[in-house]
Every structure is written in structure tokens, then in C-alpha cells.
Design a protein around this motif. Structure first.
Motif, PDB file in Angstrom:
ATOM      1  N   ASN B 105       0.819  -1.206   0.000  1.00 49.33           N
ATOM      2  CA  ASN B 105       0.000   0.000   0.000  1.00 49.33           C
ATOM      3  C   ASN B 105       0.855   1.260   0.000  1.00 49.33           C
ATOM      4  OD1 ASN B 105      -3.011   0.047   0.050  1.00 49.33           O
ATOM      5  ND2 ASN B 105      -2.662  -1.645   1.456  1.00 49.33           N
ATOM      6  N   LEU B 106       1.927   1.229   0.795  1.00 51.16           N
ATOM      7  CA  LEU B 106       2.789   2.412   0.887  1.00 51.16           C
ATOM      8  C   LEU B 106       3.385   2.769  -0.468  1.00 51.16           C
ATOM      9  CD1 LEU B 106       4.932   2.148   4.141  1.00 51.16           C
ATOM     10  CD2 LEU B 106       3.479   4.034   3.447  1.00 51.16           C
ATOM     11  N   ALA B 134      10.068   1.304   3.839  1.00 46.39           N
ATOM     12  CA  ALA B 134       8.821   1.428   4.606  1.00 46.39           C
ATOM     13  C   ALA B 134       9.137   1.482   6.096  1.00 46.39           C
ATOM     14  CB  ALA B 134       7.911   0.248   4.300  1.00 46.39           C
ATOM     15  N   LEU B 138       8.298   4.736   8.455  1.00 46.07           N
ATOM     16  CA  LEU B 138       7.347   4.607   9.566  1.00 46.07           C
ATOM     17  C   LEU B 138       8.037   4.844  10.899  1.00 46.07           C
ATOM     18  CD1 LEU B 138       5.140   1.620   8.381  1.00 46.07           C
ATOM     19  CD2 LEU B 138       4.471   3.992   8.595  1.00 46.07           C
ATOM     20  N   TYR B 148       5.230  -6.063   8.865  1.00 40.61           N
ATOM     21  CA  TYR B 148       5.057  -5.356   7.603  1.00 40.61           C
ATOM     22  C   TYR B 148       4.343  -6.192   6.551  1.00 40.61           C
ATOM     23  CZ  TYR B 148       7.875  -1.677   9.498  1.00 40.61           C
ATOM     24  OH  TYR B 148       8.311  -0.650  10.276  1.00 40.61           O
ATOM     25  N   ILE B 163      -0.658   4.861   8.167  1.00 39.72           N
ATOM     26  CA  ILE B 163      -0.015   4.408   6.927  1.00 39.72           C
ATOM     27  C   ILE B 163      -0.333   5.390   5.800  1.00 39.72           C
ATOM     28  CG2 ILE B 163       0.163   2.508   5.281  1.00 39.72           C
ATOM     29  CD1 ILE B 163       0.780   1.232   7.790  1.00 39.72           C
ATOM     30  N   ALA B 166       1.770   8.358   6.327  1.00 35.61           N
ATOM     31  CA  ALA B 166       3.159   8.017   6.010  1.00 35.61           C
ATOM     32  C   ALA B 166       3.351   7.960   4.499  1.00 35.61           C
ATOM     33  CB  ALA B 166       3.524   6.671   6.631  1.00 35.61           C
ATOM     34  N   ARG B 167       2.336   7.439   3.804  1.00 32.02           N
ATOM     35  CA  ARG B 167       2.439   7.337   2.347  1.00 32.02           C
ATOM     36  C   ARG B 167       2.588   8.731   1.728  1.00 32.02           C
ATOM     37  NH1 ARG B 167      -2.130   4.022  -0.733  1.00 32.02           N
ATOM     38  NH2 ARG B 167      -3.473   5.742  -0.171  1.00 32.02           N
ATOM     39  N   ASN B 170       5.992  10.127   2.748  1.00 33.87           N
ATOM     40  CA  ASN B 170       7.021   9.292   2.139  1.00 33.87           C
ATOM     41  C   ASN B 170       7.383   9.798   0.753  1.00 33.87           C
ATOM     42  OD1 ASN B 170       8.730   7.181   2.157  1.00 33.87           O
ATOM     43  ND2 ASN B 170       7.217   5.649   1.597  1.00 33.87           N
TER      44      ASN B 170
END
Lengths: 322, 258
Positions: B105-106, B134, B138, B148, B163, B166-167, B170
Motif C-alpha cells: 500500500n505504501l 517502509a 514509519l 510489515y 499508513i 506516512a504514504r 514518504n
């Protein structure tokens, strides 16, 4: 620090995983028939090679259908594409060489997939209805172009490559299964393209928000599905030394059941190629076992239906459980 | 007016207008967000909040007006444009693929490809590198994730929101828009998300927070911008006003020069 814990966890996950179900049932059925049919030819290598050869077109169709299901579509037109592509291939072989005939047959698949995809996206109608319609249209065309007559194939090279050939001692139909299955496995498990296919099937809104071209990917998936069916048509034509409008007619139920029991979700987002292949082999073994046990075609049909219902029941139950 | 420590404007909106047929959803919206600042976007239903968010994140193109990112005028007509400008949106509906795990997902649609050029051309994924990155990103957000490989639908709402945030961060976003990030969450999980917002703003990210929850706004935002009938009618430091003042501004009962 927790390498061991992780592997234990992973083992547990694998054992309980939906995708593992096909392995259990596959070996259970194998074991069951091996005992019941111990005094027949069931448990011989040549019998299994026969099953693999007979189910080769089905495995290719199943692999293709897995792509359509991965993006959340169903493709009911694959059975009819088998007949039309086999007929087109056989007719072209009477006038040209193998490359053009194969190309023509595969083009049937690409075209049907493109039409299916465009209709679904433009009209925003469920794939179930659109492909049900195109199935009728293609079946009609297949019956029309030869007036219900079969078309023989006498080209030895063609029947070698798409039917009876052996390479390195392995039947060429097994190689077709392994090559197409291997490519599909790599696409779905290892490549970004497969990741995007499954993302579109899992949550199209999220996939679009992340910049994935949802419409285009759905189109590709449907083209993959019907092109695989077109290849399956060639494999039928090669093995049977000819094409007929009835080819693939009864395969749709078998293929859907095989893919569903193999762990691919019928509602998108989860696909399992190994399961699809084992699923079709399972269907082949069940057929073979039922024939050797003296059951009729009608009873085999009932068995296929029951398997599909069981597979769907398991899938739905899992979705409800979250 | 209270300004954050980093007095550099990250996002600047100048008289943004957007109509749908005869409906003037946005008539004149003007405000700025500084780097490292958390700005609450408030307004009643229909005040134009979601339309504005969609204009900034590239879902709609505004009819007129100017969007400047880090001082440069940008033209945003698609989500890709917004992303290229450094604007990421964390959606209300937790836009995740439930069957995918955290790493998948990330890195959705921004996968790290294999180093080998041929495999790279094929789009071969480098799962190891993605897992490593990742974990790093995170950790940087103080988000603890047990495993994970866990599929998203096995995580709690707060973890999923973490998440999603974070995405956004990121991908090097300078500006993160959050549409009701705690609407679906319980008390404790909301608190975690609030902490996360503070962490990313302390790292210099400008945050635009859309919320109905006054408590949430007072706790996390530095400033609040109020929309009323498609106009930005107030731009106040949260420390200077009470919750009642904010409610008054939202309902139009109270007025301050924007």
C-alpha cells in the motif's frame, strides 16, 4: 530478533491461507481416487499426462480468466472465443502459413477483449451482462461462418506445435501450460503491472486516487482474458486436428469453477495462478476419476456445478468474515 | 497574528473561484499556509471545503485564481499535477487496498523497481528495498507496526490512517491535505493521529486539516481558516479564539475581516 517468530507466523499464515485450500483438496481428491480406483489405470504417469494434455486449453483459459477476475470483471465470452479463434485459425491455414493463421486467431481474441472492455467502460454496465451478450454474438458468428461444419487441419507442423508435439520428452501441451502459467505468475506476483491489476480489483477508488489508470488496466485484463481463450482455441484445433463450432462450449463452467476453487476471488483483488492451474487439473482428475468409476457425462456435469457452488460459498464466507 | 517558526509560505491560494453551472461553490478563497504549520479549514456543510480540497488536489481545476507552491505559481489539473507540485491528499475513506499488505500500500503506483535494467524495464519489483524504506519512514513518524506483511484489513483504523499519512509524507510531499482524518476513529486512535500530525509538521510539512471536530482543531491547528458560502471569511490564530468564536464564524453569526 524475531526471525523465528516471523517464520512461524508465516507458516501459520500459509497454512490457514485461502490460497492453500486448493492444495488440500487437490491431494485429497488425488488420494481418494487413487484408493477407490487402485485396480484401474488411474494412478499411472500416462493417465496424468493425458489429463494434462486434455486440460491444457482449459488451463490457458483459466489463467486468462484470472486476469479478468483480478480487476473485478468476469468474462463469460471465453468459451465462444475458443470456437471462433479455432475456426479462424483452421480456415486461414487452408490458404496461408502457420504465422498468419496463428496471428489471425489471436487477433480474434484481442478484438473481442477490446470490444468487451470498451463496452463495459463506456456503458458502465456489469461485465457479466456485456460478456453474456458478446458470448451470444460470437457463438452465432462461429456457427455462421462454416454453416456448422467442422474444418479439418492437415498441416503437420501446426498439429505438432499446438497439439501432439513433444519437446525434450515433454508433451508440448504441458509446455504451453507451464510457459503461459509461468509468465502470468511472474506478471501477477513480481511485476508492477500485476500489482496495479490487483489494486484496481481490490479498491478501484483508491487505485485511481493513487494515479493508477483504472480504465486502461481493466481493458488490458479483458484483452488478456480473451486472447488466452483464443490461444486455447488453437490448442484445441491442434490436438483435435480440426476446428468445430462446439469447441469450448462446455468449458465456461469448468474454468470458472477451477479458478474459484484455486483461490482467486470472484469479486476482484485476489488472484492465484498456481491455484488456477491446479484447479483445472483438479477438474480434469475429477472428470477422469468419474469416467473410470463408470459415471456418465451428466453426472460429471453435476459434479462440476457442485464444485463451483462450494468454491463460491467458501469465497463469500471469507468476504463476510472480513 | 501568530506565525510558526519557519516563516516561509508553502502554499498560497489567491482568490480561487469555482462554479458548477449556476452554483458558485467557491467565490473567493484566499489564504496561505507556512512550512511546518497546521491550518484547519473550517466551514459548514456546503461552505466549499471539499470543493476547495478537490481544486488543490487536482480533482477539479479552478475556474480562476492562483495556486502558488513555495512561491511558484503552479497549474493543477490532475492528481498527478498536484503530486508533482508536492501536494499529497490523505482521503477520508482511508484510500487503501484492503487485500494488500502495508508495504504494497505504501508503494502503490510508486514501486521501487529492480536494479537490473532489463528486469527494471519489465517493471520487476524490489520488495526488499521497499520493505526497508517502509520501515525507515514509519520509524521516522514514530509509528510502530507489528508486522510489515500484515494485510491492511487486519489493522486498526488508526494504524491505517497512520499508513496513509506516512504514504503522503514518504513521497516527499511539502504540503499534506487531510480530509477528516479522525472521523472514523475512536478517541485513542484520534490522539495517535494528532500526534502524527504534530510530528510531520515539526519536520517542516505544511498541513491543511479539514475537520468538523472543534476539539481536534483547537488541539492540533496553529491557525484556522473559515469558509462561509464559498468565501474565506476568517483567518485566525487558534490560540487567540475560543471554540465558540470558531462556531460563530462557521455559522456566519460572527464576522472578522479575513
Amino acid at each position: 530478533m524475531n526471525a523465528q517468530m516471523l517464520s512461524l507466523n508465516q507458516l501459520k499464515q500459509i497454512a490457514l491461507h485461502r490460497e492453500a485450500f486448493i492444495y488440500y483438496i487437490f491431494f485429497f481428491v488425488l488420494f481418494f481416487f487413487a484408493i477407490v480406483l487402485h485396480d484401474t489405470a488411474f494412478l499411472t504417469l500416462s493417465n496424468f499426462m493425458n489429463i494434462v494434455k486434455q486440460t491444457a486449453p482449459l488451463t490457458i483459459m483459466a489463467v486468462g480468466l484470472t486476469f479478468a477476475l483480478a480487476v473485478g470483471h468476469i468474462d463469460l465470452s471465453i468459451g465462444s472465443v475458443v470456437a471462433l479463434s479455432a475456426l479462424v485459425g483452421a480456415l486461414l491455414l487452408q490458404h496461408t502459413g502457420i504465422p498468419l493463421a496463428v496471428l489471425g486467431a489471436l487477433l480474434v481474441g484481442v478484438t473481442v477483449g477490446l470490444i468487451n472492455g470498451l463496452l463495459i467502460e463506456r456503458l458502465q454496465v456489469s461485465s457479466l451482462l456485456i460478456t453474456l451478450g458478446t458470448m451470444g454474438i460470437i457463438t452465432g458468428i462461429a456457427r455462421q461462418i462454416t454453416n456448422l461444419e467442422s474444418v479439418p487441419i492437415i498441416n503437420q507442423d501446426f498439429t505438432f506445435f499446438f497439439g501432439s508435439g513433444k519437446v525434450l520428452g515433454l508433451p508440448i501441451l504441458l509446455l504451453w501450460t507451464l510457459i503461459i502459467g509461468g509468465c502470468a505468475y511472474i506478471i501477477l506476483k513480481k511485476l508492477a503491472a500485476g500489482r496495479h491489476l490487483l489494486a484496481v480489483g481490490g479498491n478501484p477508488v483508491a487505485a485511481r486516487a493513487m494515479g493508477i489508470k483504472v480504465t486502461r488496466i481493466r481493458l488490458y485484463a479483458l484483452i488478456a482474458s480473451s486472447t488466452a481463450a483464443a490461444l486455447a482455441g488453437l490448442l484445441y484445433a491442434g490436438r483435435l486436428h480440426g476446428a468445430r463450432y462446439t469447441l469450448g462450449e462446455a468449458d465456461l463452467l469448468t474454468v470458472i469453477a477451477a479458478v474459484a476453487i484455486g483461490g482467486t476471488s470472484l469479486f476482484g483483488g485476489r488472484a492465484c495462478i498456481v491455484g488456477a492451474i491446479l484447479g483445472t487439473w483438479l477438474m480434469g482428475i475429477i472428470n477422469n476419476g468419474l469416467i473410470l468409476s463408470g459415471f456418465s457425462t451428466n453426472e460429471q456435469m453435476i459434479a462440476r456445478g457442485v464444485i463451483l457452488v462450494i468454491a463460491v460459498a467458501i469465497g463469500v464466507k471469507e468476504i463476510r468474515n472480513g | 497574528m501568530v506565525r510558526s517558526a519557519l516563516d516561509q509560505v508553502a502554499l498560497e491560494l489567491n482568490s480561487i473561484k469555482k462554479s458548477f453551472g449556476g452554483v458558485h461553490a467557491l467565490q473567493d478563497v484566499t489564504f496561505t499556509i507556512n512550512k511546518g504549520e497546521v491550518v484547519g479549514l473550517l466551514g459548514d456543510n456546503g461552505a466549499g471545503k471539499s470543493t476547495l480540497v478537490k481544486c488543490i488536489s487536482g480533482v477539479y481545476a479552478p475556474d480562476s485564481g492562483e495556486i502558488r507552491v513555495n512561491g511558484k505559481a503552479v497549474y493543477i489539473s490532475s492528481p498527478e499535477d498536484a503530486r508533482a507540485a508536492g501536494i499529497e491528499t490523505v482521503f477520508q475513506d482511508l484510500a487503501m487496498i484492503p487485500e494488500f499488505n502495508i508495504v504494497q500500500n505504501l508503494f502503490l503506483n510508486r514501486e521501487i523497481k529492480h536494479k537490473n535494467p532489463i528486469l527494471r524495464w519489465l517493471g520487476w519489483l524490489d520488495t526488499k528495498a521497499m520493505t526497508k524504506r517502509a520501515r525507515k519512514s514509519l520509524n521516522r513518524l514514530n509509528t510502530r507496526i507489528p508486522c510489515y506483511n500484515e494485510q491492511i484489513h487486519n489493522l486498526s483504523g488508526g494504524q491505517r490512517q497512520a499508513i496513509a499519512i506516512a504514504r503522503a509524507v514518504n513521497w516527499g510531499a511539502d504540503i499534506v491535505i487531510m480530509d477528516e482524518p479522525t472521523a472514523a476513529l475512536g478517541v485513542e486512535q484520534s490522539a495517535q493521529v494528532n500526534d502524527l500530525i504534530k510530528v510531520i509538521s515539526s519536520q517542516g510539512v505544511a498541513v491543511l486539516l479539514i475537520s468538523h471536530n472543534m476539539q481536534h482543531v483547537v488541539e492540533t491547528c496553529d491557525r484556522a481558516v473559515v469558509l462561509y458560502q464559498g468565501r474565506s471569511v476568517a483567518d485566525v490564530a487558534v490560540a487567540d479564539v475560543t471554540k465558540e468564536d470558531l462556531v460563530g464564524l462557521i455559522t456566519g453569526a460572527k464576522k472578522i475581516a479575513a
